[in-house]
Motif scaffolding. Structure first.
Motif, PDB file in Angstrom:
ATOM      1  N   THR A 184      40.279  39.761  37.647  1.00 23.68           N
ATOM      2  CA  THR A 184      41.479  38.973  37.407  1.00 23.68           C
ATOM      3  C   THR A 184      42.417  39.122  38.593  1.00 23.68           C
ATOM      4  OG1 THR A 184      41.310  39.300  35.013  1.00 23.68           O
ATOM      5  CG2 THR A 184      43.441  38.584  35.863  1.00 23.68           C
ATOM      6  N   THR A 185      43.014  38.002  39.007  1.00 23.86           N
ATOM      7  CA  THR A 185      44.073  38.041  40.015  1.00 23.86           C
ATOM      8  C   THR A 185      45.335  37.422  39.437  1.00 23.86           C
ATOM      9  OG1 THR A 185      43.523  35.896  41.018  1.00 23.86           O
ATOM     10  CG2 THR A 185      42.396  37.846  41.897  1.00 23.86           C
ATOM     11  N   VAL A 186      46.477  37.951  39.849  1.00 23.29           N
ATOM     12  CA  VAL A 186      47.779  37.399  39.501  1.00 23.29           C
ATOM     13  C   VAL A 186      48.457  37.020  40.808  1.00 23.29           C
ATOM     14  CG1 VAL A 186      49.996  37.815  38.395  1.00 23.29           C
ATOM     15  CG2 VAL A 186      47.914  38.825  37.433  1.00 23.29           C
ATOM     16  N   ASN A 187      48.681  35.724  40.995  1.00 20.85           N
ATOM     17  CA  ASN A 187      49.272  35.211  42.240  1.00 20.85           C
ATOM     18  C   ASN A 187      48.500  35.692  43.464  1.00 20.85           C
ATOM     19  OD1 ASN A 187      51.303  34.020  40.631  1.00 20.85           O
ATOM     20  ND2 ASN A 187      52.497  35.924  40.686  1.00 20.85           N
ATOM     21  N   GLY A 188      47.181  35.727  43.337  1.00 16.61           N
ATOM     22  CA  GLY A 188      46.310  36.082  44.443  1.00 16.61           C
ATOM     23  C   GLY A 188      46.035  37.560  44.616  1.00 16.61           C
ATOM     24  N   LYS A 189      46.709  38.411  43.865  1.00 13.32           N
ATOM     25  CA  LYS A 189      46.510  39.858  43.959  1.00 13.32           C
ATOM     26  C   LYS A 189      45.554  40.329  42.873  1.00 13.32           C
ATOM     27  CE  LYS A 189      48.930  44.299  43.678  1.00 13.32           C
ATOM     28  NZ  LYS A 189      50.243  44.970  43.451  1.00 13.32           N
ATOM     29  N   VAL A 190      44.525  41.087  43.271  1.00 13.42           N
ATOM     30  CA  VAL A 190      43.563  41.609  42.291  1.00 13.42           C
ATOM     31  C   VAL A 190      44.244  42.671  41.425  1.00 13.42           C
ATOM     32  CG1 VAL A 190      41.392  42.837  41.966  1.00 13.42           C
ATOM     33  CG2 VAL A 190      41.598  41.149  43.806  1.00 13.42           C
ATOM     34  N   PRO A 227      38.020  44.786  30.169  1.00 16.90           N
ATOM     35  CA  PRO A 227      38.178  46.137  30.743  1.00 16.90           C
ATOM     36  C   PRO A 227      39.645  46.455  31.006  1.00 16.90           C
ATOM     37  CG  PRO A 227      37.363  44.612  32.409  1.00 16.90           C
ATOM     38  CD  PRO A 227      37.425  43.844  31.123  1.00 16.90           C
ATOM     39  N   ASP A 228      39.917  47.635  31.568  1.00 18.23           N
ATOM     40  CA  ASP A 228      41.309  48.020  31.817  1.00 18.23           C
ATOM     41  C   ASP A 228      41.877  47.228  32.994  1.00 18.23           C
ATOM     42  OD1 ASP A 228      40.128  49.182  34.016  1.00 18.23           O
ATOM     43  OD2 ASP A 228      41.132  51.098  33.804  1.00 18.23           O
ATOM     44  N   GLY A 229      43.198  47.353  33.165  1.00 16.48           N
ATOM     45  CA  GLY A 229      43.860  46.677  34.277  1.00 16.48           C
ATOM     46  C   GLY A 229      44.754  45.531  33.859  1.00 16.48           C
ATOM     47  N   VAL A 230      45.234  45.509  32.614  1.00 13.00           N
ATOM     48  CA  VAL A 230      46.104  44.427  32.173  1.00 13.00           C
ATOM     49  C   VAL A 230      47.539  44.677  32.644  1.00 13.00           C
ATOM     50  CG1 VAL A 230      44.667  43.870  30.198  1.00 13.00           C
ATOM     51  CG2 VAL A 230      46.524  45.497  29.905  1.00 13.00           C
ATOM     52  N   VAL A 231      48.219  43.583  33.051  1.00 14.75           N
ATOM     53  CA  VAL A 231      49.611  43.665  33.482  1.00 14.75           C
ATOM     54  C   VAL A 231      50.405  42.541  32.833  1.00 14.75           C
ATOM     55  CG1 VAL A 231      48.991  44.729  35.693  1.00 14.75           C
ATOM     56  CG2 VAL A 231      49.254  42.246  35.552  1.00 14.75           C
ATOM     57  N   ASP A 232      51.718  42.708  32.798  1.00 16.19           N
ATOM     58  CA  ASP A 232      52.612  41.712  32.231  1.00 16.19           C
ATOM     59  C   ASP A 232      52.600  40.444  33.081  1.00 16.19           C
ATOM     60  OD1 ASP A 232      54.526  40.684  30.487  1.00 16.19           O
ATOM     61  OD2 ASP A 232      56.196  41.471  31.676  1.00 16.19           O
ATOM     62  N   CYS A 233      52.642  39.284  32.424  1.00 14.81           N
ATOM     63  CA  CYS A 233      52.604  37.989  33.112  1.00 14.81           C
ATOM     64  C   CYS A 233      53.906  37.235  32.861  1.00 14.81           C
ATOM     65  CB  CYS A 233      51.425  37.156  32.619  1.00 14.81           C
ATOM     66  SG  CYS A 233      49.829  37.929  32.903  1.00 14.81           S
TER      67      CYS A 233
END
Length: 254
Positions: A184-190, A227-233
């Motif tokens: 998953t990427t958010v604004n291009g950041k993995v 998997p792990d690595g979820v962040v607020d959107c």
């Protein structure tokens, strides 16, 4: 083959991936033979050529690292909740972040599409009942979470909060669904990486498990967890959930 379901010029079509400008999946060949660039299409959840789902089953805490991330013990049996079709939206569509929410996160998930009626299926035969696979981004509104093991409707059953797609990939074209890289990427950041081999309960187990007490029908979906690595959107964020061989599912928060 990679199947799509799209809107073009006010009509709904099914189609398949097609090369355009040197890129193998940059266009869709519509069912009437026309080849249209991805950018000119409105994408719908790829529920065809299978029937629409009667059941959408989703797994919680199906990766040990994600359970650890949330400070929970890995489950000893599948933790399952049911979703409605109204939660689904397509590739390149918008997902609404409710006003006042403090934490809303993506979940990149391998999604199994059932291909034929499955009742009391044995693990060794499970793959025979799969039509194909797609990518889901199953957002969670953590503010309303009362029980990680059984998330309520306000957490996991909101309109537009489960983008699906872009393609439904035939099972025959996915040699080993239990060895696919996720990202998953958010604004291009993995922000998230993983592999389906790290599932606690793998796809054959899940089909055997579900079909032991309920009949799975063609078109039914199984979302297999993240998997792990979820962040607020936040509004304006562009989220890309991708799975090796299945494609990149793009979604924007509004």
């Amino acid at each position: 083959m990679k199947h799509a379901r799209v809107m073009y010029e006010g009509r709904e079509y099914t189609g398949t991936s097609h090369e355009f400008g040197g890129h193998p999946e940059a266009a869709v060949r519509l069912s009437d033979g026309r080849v249209i660039s991805q950018d000119l299409l409105t994408w719908l959840p790829p529920l065809a050529p299978t029937p629409r789902p009667r059941s959408i089953l989703a797994l919680g805490l199906n990766y040990a690292d994600h359970a650890k991330e949330l400070e929970f013990k890995a489950p000893e049996e599948p933790l399952v909740f049911v979703k409605g079709e109204g939660t689904l939206t397509g590739h390149r569509q918008l997902t609404r972040r409710p006003a006042g929410v403090r934490f809303m996160h993506y979940e990149c998930e391998l999604t199994v599409v059932i291909g034929k009626t499955a009742e009391r299926v044995k693990r060794d035969d499970a793959y025979d009942f799969i039509a194909g696979y797609t990518v889901a981004n199953d957002y969670a509104i953590r503010d309303y979470l009362e029980n990680w093991y059984r998330p309520n409707l306000r957490v996991k059953n909101r309109d537009t909060c489960t983008p699906l797609g872009p393609w439904l990939v035939d099972a025959a074209d996915v040699p080993d669904p239990m060895a696919l890289a996720l990202q998953t990427t958010v604004n291009g950041k993995v922000t998230q990486t993983g592999n389906t081999r790290d599932m606690i309960f793998d796809v054959p187990f899940l089909i055997e498990y579900f079909s032991s007490f309920m009949t799975l029908q063609p078109g039914d979906l199984i979302l297999t967890g993240t998997p792990d690595g979820v962040v607020d959107c936040q509004p304006g964020d562009v989220i890309v959930t991708s799975i090796e061989g299945l494609g990149e599912l793009i979604n924007t928060i509004e």
